[in-house]
Write a protein that holds these residues in place. Structure first.
Motif, PDB file in Angstrom:
ATOM      1  N   TYR A 139       0.841  -1.196   0.000  1.00 38.84           N
ATOM      2  CA  TYR A 139       0.000   0.000   0.000  1.00 38.84           C
ATOM      3  C   TYR A 139       0.879   1.249   0.000  1.00 38.84           C
ATOM      4  CZ  TYR A 139      -4.243  -2.666   0.994  1.00 38.84           C
ATOM      5  OH  TYR A 139      -5.297  -3.530   0.931  1.00 38.84           O
ATOM      6  N   TYR A 140       1.972   1.173   0.756  1.00 43.12           N
ATOM      7  CA  TYR A 140       2.847   2.339   0.834  1.00 43.12           C
ATOM      8  C   TYR A 140       3.457   2.632  -0.527  1.00 43.12           C
ATOM      9  CZ  TYR A 140       6.699   5.363   2.193  1.00 43.12           C
ATOM     10  OH  TYR A 140       7.563   6.409   2.283  1.00 43.12           O
ATOM     11  N   LYS A 141       3.913   1.574  -1.186  1.00 46.88           N
ATOM     12  CA  LYS A 141       4.557   1.776  -2.488  1.00 46.88           C
ATOM     13  C   LYS A 141       3.570   2.308  -3.512  1.00 46.88           C
ATOM     14  CE  LYS A 141       8.301  -1.377  -1.892  1.00 46.88           C
ATOM     15  NZ  LYS A 141       8.464  -2.824  -1.757  1.00 46.88           N
ATOM     16  N   ALA A 142       2.290   1.904  -3.387  1.00 52.58           N
ATOM     17  CA  ALA A 142       1.296   2.384  -4.331  1.00 52.58           C
ATOM     18  C   ALA A 142       0.841   3.799  -3.983  1.00 52.58           C
ATOM     19  CB  ALA A 142       0.104   1.437  -4.346  1.00 52.58           C
ATOM     20  N   GLY A 143       1.307   4.332  -2.843  1.00 50.32           N
ATOM     21  CA  GLY A 143       0.976   5.703  -2.483  1.00 50.32           C
ATOM     22  C   GLY A 143      -0.385   5.877  -1.862  1.00 50.32           C
ATOM     23  N   TYR A 144      -0.881   4.877  -1.153  1.00 50.95           N
ATOM     24  CA  TYR A 144      -2.206   4.993  -0.552  1.00 50.95           C
ATOM     25  C   TYR A 144      -2.165   5.299   0.942  1.00 50.95           C
ATOM     26  CZ  TYR A 144      -3.940   2.963  -4.888  1.00 50.95           C
ATOM     27  OH  TYR A 144      -4.244   2.721  -6.190  1.00 50.95           O
ATOM     28  N   LEU A 145      -0.977   5.530   1.512  1.00 50.30           N
ATOM     29  CA  LEU A 145      -0.887   5.765   2.951  1.00 50.30           C
ATOM     30  C   LEU A 145      -0.301   7.148   3.226  1.00 50.30           C
ATOM     31  CD1 LEU A 145       0.573   2.320   4.092  1.00 50.30           C
ATOM     32  CD2 LEU A 145      -1.798   3.015   3.984  1.00 50.30           C
ATOM     33  N   SER A 146      -0.873   7.839   4.224  1.00 55.79           N
ATOM     34  CA  SER A 146      -0.329   9.132   4.622  1.00 55.79           C
ATOM     35  C   SER A 146       0.768   8.922   5.653  1.00 55.79           C
ATOM     36  CB  SER A 146      -1.406  10.002   5.262  1.00 55.79           C
ATOM     37  OG  SER A 146      -2.488  10.151   4.409  1.00 55.79           O
ATOM     38  N   ASP A 147       1.704   9.830   5.676  1.00 57.15           N
ATOM     39  CA  ASP A 147       2.739   9.807   6.701  1.00 57.15           C
ATOM     40  C   ASP A 147       2.154  10.373   7.990  1.00 57.15           C
ATOM     41  OD1 ASP A 147       4.924   9.909   8.226  1.00 57.15           O
ATOM     42  OD2 ASP A 147       6.025  11.376   7.018  1.00 57.15           O
ATOM     43  N   LEU A 148       2.143   9.555   9.040  1.00 59.46           N
ATOM     44  CA  LEU A 148       1.541   9.998  10.297  1.00 59.46           C
ATOM     45  C   LEU A 148       2.606  10.281  11.358  1.00 59.46           C
ATOM     46  CD1 LEU A 148      -1.358   7.358  10.503  1.00 59.46           C
ATOM     47  CD2 LEU A 148      -1.466   9.631   9.537  1.00 59.46           C
ATOM     48  N   SER A 149       3.876  10.325  10.956  1.00 59.00           N
ATOM     49  CA  SER A 149       4.962  10.392  11.944  1.00 59.00           C
ATOM     50  C   SER A 149       4.822  11.546  12.929  1.00 59.00           C
ATOM     51  CB  SER A 149       6.296  10.533  11.224  1.00 59.00           C
ATOM     52  OG  SER A 149       6.432   9.509  10.289  1.00 59.00           O
ATOM     53  N   ASP A 150       4.293  12.698  12.474  1.00 59.34           N
ATOM     54  CA  ASP A 150       4.265  13.859  13.363  1.00 59.34           C
ATOM     55  C   ASP A 150       2.941  13.984  14.113  1.00 59.34           C
ATOM     56  OD1 ASP A 150       2.925  14.234  11.075  1.00 59.34           O
ATOM     57  OD2 ASP A 150       3.722  16.226  10.610  1.00 59.34           O
ATOM     58  N   GLN A 151       2.132  12.943  14.088  1.00 57.95           N
ATOM     59  CA  GLN A 151       0.853  13.016  14.787  1.00 57.95           C
ATOM     60  C   GLN A 151       1.047  12.842  16.294  1.00 57.95           C
ATOM     61  OE1 GLN A 151      -2.142  13.877  13.474  1.00 57.95           O
ATOM     62  NE2 GLN A 151      -0.790  14.333  11.752  1.00 57.95           N
ATOM     63  N   PRO A 152       0.171  13.462  17.070  1.00 60.97           N
ATOM     64  CA  PRO A 152       0.336  13.386  18.539  1.00 60.97           C
ATOM     65  C   PRO A 152       0.258  11.971  19.107  1.00 60.97           C
ATOM     66  CG  PRO A 152      -1.541  14.786  17.919  1.00 60.97           C
ATOM     67  CD  PRO A 152      -0.881  14.395  16.664  1.00 60.97           C
ATOM     68  N   PHE A 153      -0.402  11.025  18.412  1.00 56.30           N
ATOM     69  CA  PHE A 153      -0.530   9.689  19.005  1.00 56.30           C
ATOM     70  C   PHE A 153       0.793   8.923  18.980  1.00 56.30           C
ATOM     71  CE2 PHE A 153      -1.255   8.414  14.550  1.00 56.30           C
ATOM     72  CZ  PHE A 153      -0.525   7.241  14.496  1.00 56.30           C
ATOM     73  N   VAL A 154       1.691   9.300  18.082  1.00 58.32           N
ATOM     74  CA  VAL A 154       2.878   8.476  17.839  1.00 58.32           C
ATOM     75  C   VAL A 154       3.730   8.241  19.089  1.00 58.32           C
ATOM     76  CG1 VAL A 154       5.026   8.317  16.539  1.00 58.32           C
ATOM     77  CG2 VAL A 154       2.925   9.009  15.387  1.00 58.32           C
ATOM     78  N   PRO A 155       4.100   9.310  19.826  1.00 60.46           N
ATOM     79  CA  PRO A 155       4.953   9.057  20.995  1.00 60.46           C
ATOM     80  C   PRO A 155       4.276   8.211  22.070  1.00 60.46           C
ATOM     81  CG  PRO A 155       4.358  11.387  20.840  1.00 60.46           C
ATOM     82  CD  PRO A 155       3.885  10.748  19.596  1.00 60.46           C
ATOM     83  N   LYS A 156       2.935   8.117  22.045  1.00 65.26           N
ATOM     84  CA  LYS A 156       2.239   7.366  23.085  1.00 65.26           C
ATOM     85  C   LYS A 156       2.297   5.863  22.837  1.00 65.26           C
ATOM     86  CE  LYS A 156      -1.347  10.632  22.897  1.00 65.26           C
ATOM     87  NZ  LYS A 156      -2.789  10.803  22.850  1.00 65.26           N
ATOM     88  N   VAL A 157       2.507   5.466  21.560  1.00 64.04           N
ATOM     89  CA  VAL A 157       2.505   4.043  21.226  1.00 64.04           C
ATOM     90  C   VAL A 157       3.792   3.405  21.732  1.00 64.04           C
ATOM     91  CG1 VAL A 157       2.429   2.402  19.328  1.00 64.04           C
ATOM     92  CG2 VAL A 157       1.113   4.506  19.203  1.00 64.04           C
ATOM     93  N   TYR A 158       3.669   2.189  22.281  1.00 63.08           N
ATOM     94  CA  TYR A 158       4.857   1.477  22.769  1.00 63.08           C
ATOM     95  C   TYR A 158       5.881   1.330  21.658  1.00 63.08           C
ATOM     96  CZ  TYR A 158       2.109  -0.008  26.826  1.00 63.08           C
ATOM     97  OH  TYR A 158       1.349  -0.047  27.958  1.00 63.08           O
ATOM     98  N   GLU A 159       7.119   1.467  22.041  1.00 63.34           N
ATOM     99  CA  GLU A 159       8.223   1.351  21.100  1.00 63.34           C
ATOM    100  C   GLU A 159       8.124   0.071  20.243  1.00 63.34           C
ATOM    101  OE1 GLU A 159      10.903   3.484  20.885  1.00 63.34           O
ATOM    102  OE2 GLU A 159      11.833   2.275  19.314  1.00 63.34           O
ATOM    103  N   SER A 160       7.903  -1.083  20.922  1.00 59.07           N
ATOM    104  CA  SER A 160       7.912  -2.361  20.194  1.00 59.07           C
ATOM    105  C   SER A 160       6.766  -2.423  19.186  1.00 59.07           C
ATOM    106  CB  SER A 160       7.806  -3.518  21.175  1.00 59.07           C
ATOM    107  OG  SER A 160       6.607  -3.406  21.912  1.00 59.07           O
ATOM    108  N   VAL A 161       5.623  -1.817  19.536  1.00 59.52           N
ATOM    109  CA  VAL A 161       4.484  -1.845  18.623  1.00 59.52           C
ATOM    110  C   VAL A 161       4.684  -0.839  17.505  1.00 59.52           C
ATOM    111  CG1 VAL A 161       1.994  -1.619  18.456  1.00 59.52           C
ATOM    112  CG2 VAL A 161       3.009  -2.507  20.543  1.00 59.52           C
ATOM    113  N   ARG A 162       5.278   0.308  17.851  1.00 57.64           N
ATOM    114  CA  ARG A 162       5.458   1.361  16.857  1.00 57.64           C
ATOM    115  C   ARG A 162       6.296   0.846  15.688  1.00 57.64           C
ATOM    116  NH1 ARG A 162       8.781   5.888  18.912  1.00 57.64           N
ATOM    117  NH2 ARG A 162       7.431   5.723  20.720  1.00 57.64           N
ATOM    118  N   LYS A 163       7.293   0.021  16.010  1.00 60.11           N
ATOM    119  CA  LYS A 163       8.165  -0.509  14.948  1.00 60.11           C
ATOM    120  C   LYS A 163       7.363  -1.282  13.903  1.00 60.11           C
ATOM    121  CE  LYS A 163      12.490  -1.103  17.419  1.00 60.11           C
ATOM    122  NZ  LYS A 163      13.085  -2.152  18.277  1.00 60.11           N
ATOM    123  N   THR A 164       6.291  -1.942  14.337  1.00 61.55           N
ATOM    124  CA  THR A 164       5.547  -2.768  13.387  1.00 61.55           C
ATOM    125  C   THR A 164       4.728  -1.944  12.398  1.00 61.55           C
ATOM    126  OG1 THR A 164       3.687  -2.928  14.899  1.00 61.55           O
ATOM    127  CG2 THR A 164       5.327  -4.670  15.032  1.00 61.55           C
TER     128      THR A 164
END
Lengths: 451, 295
Positions: A139-164
């Motif tokens: 999906y990413y390669k086809a360009g159907y996903l937005s980059d969510l890296s700077d969203q407020p939820f990101v730092p709250k997600v556990y490190e191990s889960v965020r990697k997935t």
């Protein structure tokens, strides 16, 4: 225009083919959901929201926004509907936006095809669910996903889960369902025979001897659906690669390694197949759960997503989750950490702001924990502090000790191929060497077609 | 005057078939031609863009895809068994049912019944019979040979699939053959009887040639349906264990909807299947049409 019409017709046909023959998906939770009533869902949703807006704001008329949300969760329709109602109230009060959510929840078996049809025909839902391991790369390669890296939820997600849910250095989805799994064992049988979950192959052999001596089959084999035997390889390869060959995947992608390097993954698979229940091709997922719940075997290489089915058969069943030993190095026995269903935002969304608000609200500091608790999902972020099931706690205890690895990211098709080959392996129509050769070839081909 | 009348007639006819034709064009022809187009691309069903790869998909399918080739051979074996057994059994049943007196209707209904059940459901019913019922019978009676891994052992699962497909398909052909047998003129049979022909001779020399058109249709239908066999295999074994019982349709289905989702490649395989079926049925029709006789 003509082309779009043409393409959508073709796709409609494909979808109808799929709905006729439900497909099986690997690695994912298999909910026993029936076809969704998405129409009635959206109807009732719009009915409930039309009542609320008039009473809140009076001075400026609220801005009207419609969001299309696509989720493969018909079994959680009520939960998400009420959660989205909360979200609407919040948006109206906080930003003066009147959100209408058109919620679509098709049967999980068909959801992927419906979604792909939508995406390919430029009719992407604003927010949609996808499988983190299986779908994100394509999906990413086809360009159907937005980059969510700077969203407020990101730092709250556990490190191990965020990697997935991180791909190409960017967080592209919000994890909903995360799994930590190994094999299941019958706690009562283990306690009666005085066995603790073995950490090495030698210990496993000793345990198998004890269980056999008690006239119980050590392993449940349910090979009718090929994704179940595949789980053995997932665990054994995961443990072997993560403990002894950390750069194997990378080397495979470059064409510099072979399954020969990790041929020891078959040790535990041979052991399981040699000590399993008979006629495994006639036992499917449901029948296997029934047999396991009735104590016909002591262990089953199957994930805790099966808990609901097992407990339905035998509510008093006590089972645990343990990491599968893969060699005589106890470090190789590891729990698999994976994320299945995740939430993504379409880059073509007309109301991206609101869509992002919605995604962030799923991991809201206050409201998220009750939602995840009612959904019986594993905790994925810091605010999820609720009590979990005993088997999840057990799996988490291994994770806390560092005995866990992130689900390996194999190229598309390799997992499916492995599944088929393991069935043939049990039927003795292919040899170990042929499996190694075929998997090497499939891997190389997958890398080639992905480019 | 004559001309306009004819034209009017044509227009009326066209108007009557138009709704059916429209649906046929939109849901059968358009996707079929679309499929030809996609078979020349590397589309994966998701990407907004794709590349034209010419006949690369076709060469790959025929030269570098052992599973596809294996599935073709498996399907051919399946077709051979089905065409012979299904027609022979249907003919036998038709003769048997026709020879009954008043119980004719009952037998006809019973044998036709499986045809009214969806093969997917029928497949799941038989799955239960093969896995549970047969081993139970074997356990409680002397028929030990029934206790096989009917689904798990590739040698047996082939016959399991044949049995289920026959069960589902024989009834329909039987009805066609019954109709044909009823159409055989009585005087011919009587004449043969006067000439001293026995039952078998009458059947061999009178009935069989007279129902030849029905045989043409019967073989055509079985050829067609067994090449496209999907649902019975899907419900019983899913092509497994491994790929031991994979038919072409299942191979195409998996190529498109699991593994790498190679829609373009799967379309190419579908086209190859179409060509195989097309060629074989054309040859069969030509061959059998020439041998038909009329009373």
């Amino acid at each position: 225009m003509k082309k779009a019409l043409y393409m959508s017709l073709v796709l409609v046909l494909m979808v109808s083919v799929i709905s006729a023959c439900s497909s099986k998906n690997n690695n994912e939770t298999k909910p026993s959901a029936i076809a969704s009533e998405s129409e009635s869902a959206s109807a009732s949703a719009s009915a409930s929201e039309s009542a609320s807006p008039s009473e809140v704001k009076a001075d400026t008329p609220p801005q009207k926004v419609e969001l299309k949300v696509f989720m493969s969760f018909p079994r959680f329709k009520d939960q998400f509907e009420s959660y989205f109602a909360q979200f609407k109230a919040k948006e109206l009060a906080g930003k003066n936006i009147d959100v209408t959510i058109k919620l679509e929840m098709p049967n999980p078996d068909q959801a992927k095809q419906i979604l792909q049809t939508r995406l390919a025909s430029n009719d992407a839902p604003d927010v949609f669910t996808l499988h983190a391991i299986a779908d994100i790369p394509t999906y990413y390669k086809a360009g159907y996903l937005s980059d969510l890296s700077d969203q407020p939820f990101v730092p709250k997600v556990y490190e191990s889960v965020r990697k997935t849910v991180t791909y190409d250095g960017k967080v592209v989805a919000l994890p909903l369902e995360s799994l930590s799994w190994g094999y299941l064992y019958n706690k009562k049988i283990f306690a009666d025979l005085g066995i603790t979950p073995p950490q090495t192959i030698d210990e496993m052999n000793a345990a198998i001897d004890k269980i056999n001596a008690a006239k119980i089959k050590p392993f449940m084999l349910a090979f009718q659906e090929s994704w179940i035997p595949q789980l053995m390889m997932a665990l054994s390869l995961g443990g072997t690669v993560s403990s002894a060959h950390p750069d194997w995947i990378e080397k495979m992608n470059k064409g510099e390694a072979s399954y020969k390097d990790v041929a020891s993954v078959f040790d535990i698979i041979d052991l399981i197949m040699a000590n399993g229940t008979s006629k495994p091709f006639e036992v499917g997922n449901e029948a296997g759960s029934t047999d396991f719940a009735n104590g016909k075997a002591a262990m089953w290489v199957q994930g805790p997503w099966q808990a609901e089915t097992i407990l339905k058969v035998n509510p008093n069943m006590e089972f645990g989750v343990a990491p599968l030993p893969v060699s005589n190095d106890p470090a190789g026995a590891m729990i698999n950490l994976a994320t299945s269903t995740s939430l993504a935002v379409s880059p073509t969304s007309k109301n991206k702001e609101v869509a992002l608000d919605l995604v962030n609200y799923v991991l809201d500091d206050k409201d998220s924990a009750p939602l995840f608790e009612t959904l019986k999902f594993n905790p994925v972020a810091t605010m999820h502090t609720y009590e979990t099931f005993p088997w999840i706690t057990e799996a988490s205890s291994y994770v806390a000790k560092g005995k866990a690895y992130l689900d390996l990211s194999l190229p598309n098709g390799v997992t499916d191929e492995t599944a088929k080959l393991l069935q043939s392996y049990y039927a003795k129509t292919v040899s170990k060497e042929e499996i190694i050769k075929t998997l090497d070839k499939t891997w190389a081909k997958a890398i080639k077609t992905q480019q | 005057m004559q001309w306009t009348k004819k034209r009017k007639q044509t227009i009326t006819l066209l108007a009557f078939v138009f709704p059916a034709l429209l649906f046929y064009a939109v849901f059968m022809l358009a996707p079929a031609f679309g499929g030809i187009g996609y078979s020349l691309t590397d589309w994966n069903g998701l990407n907004p863009t794709y590349h034209w790869v010419g006949f690369a998909n076709y060469t790959e399918a025929l030269t570098d895809d052992p599973y596809f080739i294996k599935s073709i051979w498996f399907t051919l074996r399946f077709v051979a068994f089905m065409v012979v057994l299904q027609n022979a059994l249907a003919l036998l049943l038709a003769v048997f049912v026709e020879s009954r007196g008043r119980s004719k209707v009952w037998f006809r209904t019973i044998f036709f019944m499986p045809n009214m059940i969806s093969m997917i459901i029928g497949g799941f019913m038989w799955l239960f019979i093969f896995t549970k019922v047969l081993s139970y019978i074997a356990e409680h009676s002397g028929f030990g040979f029934l206790d096989q891994s009917w689904i798990g052992d590739p040698d047996f699962s082939f016959y399991a699939i044949i049995i289920v497909s026959l069960w589902g398909g024989v009834g329909f052909l039987m009805v066609i053959y019954i109709a044909a047998i009823q159409g055989v003129p009585q005087p011919l049979k009587e004449a043969a009887a006067i000439d001293g022909a026995n039952t078998f001779q009458t059947f061999r020399n009178i009935t069989l040639p007279m129902i030849y058109p029905a045989l043409t249709i019967g073989i055509f239908l079985t050829l067609n349906s067994s090449f496209k066999a999907f649902d019975a295999v899907y419900a019983l074994t899913g092509g497994g264990p491994g790929r031991a019982t994979q038919v072409i349709a299942l191979n195409i289905f998996e190529e498109a909807f699991s593994f790498n989702s190679r829609y373009g490649y799967a379309s190419a395989k579908a086209m190859i299947l179409f060509l195989i079926v097309f060629l074989i049925t054309i040859v069969q029709l030509r061959f059998m049409k020439n041998r038909e006789v009329e009373a």
